[in-house]
Design an enzyme around this catalytic site. Sequence first.
Site, PDB file in Angstrom:
ATOM      1  NE  ARG A 155      44.034  37.735  38.542  1.00 41.39           N
ATOM      2  CZ  ARG A 155      43.406  36.656  39.007  1.00 41.39           C
ATOM      3  NH1 ARG A 155      43.831  36.061  40.110  1.00 41.39           N
ATOM      4  NH2 ARG A 155      42.365  36.155  38.384  1.00 41.39           N
ATOM      5  CG  HIS A 184      37.562  38.112  37.139  1.00 43.18           C
ATOM      6  ND1 HIS A 184      38.470  37.905  36.119  1.00 43.18           N
ATOM      7  CD2 HIS A 184      37.750  37.092  38.032  1.00 43.18           C
ATOM      8  CE1 HIS A 184      39.162  36.803  36.388  1.00 43.18           C
ATOM      9  NE2 HIS A 184      38.753  36.293  37.535  1.00 43.18           N
ATOM     10  CD  GLN A 241      35.586  32.985  36.933  1.00 42.93           C
ATOM     11  OE1 GLN A 241      36.768  32.839  37.180  1.00 42.93           O
ATOM     12  NE2 GLN A 241      34.775  31.962  36.711  1.00 42.93           N
ATOM     13  CG  ASP A 266      33.985  36.465  44.441  1.00 41.97           C
ATOM     14  OD1 ASP A 266      34.743  35.522  44.738  1.00 41.97           O
ATOM     15  OD2 ASP A 266      34.394  37.552  43.979  1.00 41.97           O
ATOM     16  CB  CYS A 317      34.943  33.216  40.188  1.00 43.95           C
ATOM     17  SG  CYS A 317      35.263  34.081  41.730  1.00 43.95           S
ATOM     18  NE  ARG A 334      38.698  32.560  33.862  1.00 47.72           N
ATOM     19  CZ  ARG A 334      39.502  33.077  34.803  1.00 47.72           C
ATOM     20  NH1 ARG A 334      39.341  32.747  36.065  1.00 47.72           N
ATOM     21  NH2 ARG A 334      40.443  33.961  34.478  1.00 47.72           N
TER      22      ARG A 334
END
Length: 300
Positions: free
Chosen positions: A102, A129, A132, A219, A259, A287
């Site tokens: 990440r 991402h 996700q 988001d 998310c 996830r």
Amino acid sequence: MKHLLKMLDLSKEEIIDILNLADQLKYELKHSIPHPHLKGRSLGMIFQKASTRTRVSFETGMYQLGGHALFLSASDLQIGRGEPVQDTARVLSRYLDGIMIRTYKQEEVENLAEYGSIPVINGLTDFSHPCQVLADLMTIREFKGQFDDLKMCFIGDGNNMANSLIVGCLKAGMAVSAACPEGYRPAPEVLEFAKDYDCFELTDSPIKAAENADVLITDVWASMGQEGEAEKRKLAFKGYQINDEIMAAAKSDAMVQHCLPAHREEEITEKVFEAHANEIFEEAENRLHAQKAVMVKLMA
Ligand code: CP
Ligand code: NVA
């Protein structure tokens, strides 16, 4: 499939394959059926940014698969003191069976994959991402049964989530609308990909984007690394919120995904968030299952 770097790299078949395996692994976990596909394997997890879900789901997932995960904070690695990612990749490849990273720049993840000799999984960059979005697709299919004839609407920042959702949902077979304000549109390569799809629409009107949507997704307005722009962004994103008015424009049985972490009364109201909490927390759970599927595909 050698790595998971971004949704643009995956074919529809690869996406469906991962989701099918994720469903199977979820079933096995719920029924206490052992699935030690990665016995004796190690995953290194490099974090340059904070995380709750990604860290815990990868670490637990690896354990459930019979393997081992190492949490590697970038500030404790020599990478944090300037050791090039190209060298880190070649060293870690000699100890580990896979790396999850990440970080900020997508380029770093691509470099890790190019210079290393083990699978690399993108656990979030400023650009994408994919982990996700695989969990989101898994959740959408779980609640809606299929992807055909569905419309996904994204409202808000054209960020890592928007970039990955647009590509992932179009590849899966859904129609996609995105409402993003001027100056905060999805990445050019994502718009270039989407332009070949008649069922893709980019607008600056959240209400228009939400019309007849089956799935509404948003988001945060300021992502990790953008904290200094938070005030400016609050002004730019005013109105780009999933609220009752947006829900009324969508289909009556529309589901909501986020998310997480969520900022209530910014990109989503508390009321809508709580009304759809079961879908949102199933998404968070997925996830675990989706990433286990990715690790099995790449590392078994
Ligand atoms: N959604 C997500 O990636 O959460 P974390 O930042 O907690 O990992
Ligand atoms: N866009 C958010 C997603 C967090 C999971 C961020 O990058 O901070």
